[in-house]
Structure formats: structure tokens, C-alpha cells
Motif scaffolding. Structure first.
Motif, short mmCIF file in Angstrom:
data_model
loop_
_atom_site.label_atom_id
_atom_site.label_comp_id
_atom_site.label_asym_id
_atom_site.label_seq_id
_atom_site.Cartn_x
_atom_site.Cartn_y
_atom_site.Cartn_z
N GLY A 193 0.80 -1.22 0.00
CA GLY A 193 0.00 0.00 0.00
C GLY A 193 0.84 1.27 0.00
N GLN A 194 2.15 1.14 0.10
CA GLN A 194 3.02 2.33 0.08
C GLN A 194 3.04 2.93 -1.32
OE1 GLN A 194 6.89 2.48 2.15
NE2 GLN A 194 7.77 2.93 0.14
N ALA A 195 2.78 4.21 -1.43
CA ALA A 195 2.71 4.88 -2.73
C ALA A 195 4.04 4.80 -3.47
CB ALA A 195 2.32 6.34 -2.55
N VAL A 196 3.96 4.71 -4.79
CA VAL A 196 5.15 4.67 -5.64
C VAL A 196 5.99 5.92 -5.42
CG1 VAL A 196 5.97 4.66 -8.03
CG2 VAL A 196 4.10 3.15 -7.35
N SER A 197 5.34 7.07 -5.26
CA SER A 197 6.08 8.31 -5.06
C SER A 197 6.92 8.27 -3.78
CB SER A 197 5.14 9.51 -5.03
OG SER A 197 4.19 9.37 -3.99
N LYS A 198 6.42 7.64 -2.74
CA LYS A 198 7.20 7.52 -1.49
C LYS A 198 8.41 6.60 -1.72
CE LYS A 198 7.12 6.60 3.37
NZ LYS A 198 6.38 6.34 4.58
N THR A 199 8.20 5.52 -2.45
CA THR A 199 9.32 4.62 -2.76
C THR A 199 10.36 5.36 -3.59
OG1 THR A 199 7.82 2.73 -2.69
CG2 THR A 199 9.94 2.40 -3.79
N ALA A 200 9.92 6.19 -4.53
CA ALA A 200 10.85 6.98 -5.35
C ALA A 200 11.67 7.91 -4.47
CB ALA A 200 10.09 7.77 -6.41
N ASP A 201 11.02 8.54 -3.50
CA ASP A 201 11.75 9.42 -2.57
C ASP A 201 12.77 8.63 -1.76
OD1 ASP A 201 10.34 11.64 -3.45
OD2 ASP A 201 8.87 11.54 -1.80
N GLN A 202 12.42 7.40 -1.37
CA GLN A 202 13.37 6.57 -0.63
C GLN A 202 14.58 6.21 -1.48
OE1 GLN A 202 10.57 3.53 0.59
NE2 GLN A 202 10.51 4.33 2.69
N PHE A 203 14.35 5.89 -2.75
CA PHE A 203 15.46 5.60 -3.66
C PHE A 203 16.36 6.83 -3.80
CE2 PHE A 203 13.34 1.76 -4.82
CZ PHE A 203 14.24 0.98 -5.51
N ALA A 204 15.75 8.00 -3.91
CA ALA A 204 16.52 9.24 -4.06
C ALA A 204 17.37 9.49 -2.82
CB ALA A 204 15.59 10.42 -4.32
N SER A 205 16.81 9.24 -1.65
CA SER A 205 17.58 9.46 -0.42
C SER A 205 18.74 8.47 -0.31
CB SER A 205 16.68 9.38 0.82
OG SER A 205 16.23 8.06 1.05
N LEU A 206 18.57 7.29 -0.86
CA LEU A 206 19.66 6.31 -0.87
C LEU A 206 20.84 6.83 -1.69
CD1 LEU A 206 17.72 2.96 -1.26
CD2 LEU A 206 19.18 3.60 0.67
N GLN A 207 20.55 7.57 -2.75
CA GLN A 207 21.62 8.11 -3.59
C GLN A 207 22.33 9.28 -2.91
OE1 GLN A 207 19.99 7.09 -8.03
NE2 GLN A 207 19.91 9.17 -7.40
N LYS A 208 21.57 10.09 -2.15
CA LYS A 208 22.13 11.30 -1.55
C LYS A 208 23.02 10.98 -0.36
CE LYS A 208 18.28 14.07 -3.10
NZ LYS A 208 16.94 14.43 -2.80
#
Length: 158
Positions: A102-117
């Protein structure tokens, strides 16, 4: 009276025209989202709108809909996630994850972005919710970051 007698050829043509117009409108919206995401991030993801459209078609053949895939791809690009073709896999995984959790795709995208930063901080934060991190994996991440980060001496000479 049979349904066939009630539906005229003109009604069928009108319905087909309306469906085509809706599909065209959705495609235009998807493209606009791609262009906007690429422009706002300075194309940090390194992709074109043509590539994103193709990725959306590929994802649609596996999971979700093309519209859902296009929206997810735009979310990943807007978040500044790099990866070119990897974006397709990230987005497909995020859509599958959304179906499971149920976690939104946009939240997962933000998590991926934070992994890069900031990989180490992001992994620790992600671990708080998922409890996947072992001491061994933590040490490997920390060692990789130390290995790839410039030393203080390297920074002073530049």
C-alpha cells in the motif's frame, strides 16, 4: 428488441472516437509529466521522454497499467533518481511493492533518491521501518562509502 438493433454504426464510431480521444489525452498528460520531471531535475536521471514511454509500455506488460507505470516513472525522475534503464526496474518494483504494502510509488521513489544522496543515513532510516539490515551489511556499506569518499587530504589539494 435486440441490442444489435439499438446500436447503430454511428454509435460505434462515436464510441471509438471518444476512446481514441481519451487515450490521446492520457498520452499527452504522461508526456507532459515526463518533460516536466526531466526539466525540473536537469535530467539527473539521464533519460529521454521516448525512453520513458518505452519503459512504461514494458512495465505495463508485466504489472499495473501504462498510466500507472508512466506516473511512477515521472515520480522517480522528479525525485532525481539516476539509473537510465534501471528506472524501469525501480518503477516496476515500486508498483509491485505498492500492491503488496500500500506504500505509494512516489514515497518509494523518494526513498530511492535518499539512498543516492546519503546512502548510510538512508539505509539506517529505511531499516527502522523494515528491519532488513544486518551488522555485516551495515559494515559493507560503511566500508564502501569510506572507500569512495575523498580523503581530507584530497579535498585540501583541490
Amino acid at each position: 428488441m435486440c441490442i444489435r438493433d439499438r446500436v447503430s454504426p454511428l454509435t460505434l464510431v462515436a464510441a471509438a472516437g471518444a476512446a481514441t480521444a481519451v487515450a490521446f489525452h492520457q498520452g499527452a498528460q504522461e508526456n507532459e509529466a515526463f518533460v516536466s520531471s526531466i526539466a525540473l531535475t536537469g535530467n539527473a536521471s539521464g533519460v529521454t521522454t521516448s525512453q520513458l514511454r518505452e519503459y512504461a509500455r514494458q512495465i505495463d506488460s508485466v504489472v499495473g497499467t501504462q498510466a500507472q507505470a508512466a506516473s511512477g516513472l515521472a515520480d522517480f525522475v522528479a525525485a532525481g533518481v539516476r539509473g537510465g534503464d534501471e528506472l524501469r526496474r525501480y518503477t516496476q518494483t515500486a508498483i509491485e511493492w505498492e500492491k503488496l504494502t500500500g506504500q505509494a510509488v512516489s514515497k518509494t521513489a523518494d526513498q530511492f533518491a535518499s539512498l543516492q544522496k546519503d546512502p548510510l543515513a538512508a539505509v539506517i532510516k529505511l531499516n527502522e521501518g523494515t528491519n532488513f539490515l544486518t551488522v555485516s551489511v551495515y559494515e559493507q556499506i560503511k566500508a564502501c562509502l569510506l572507500y569512495t569518499s575523498p580523503s581530507p587530504r584530497d579535498l585540501s589539494t583541490s
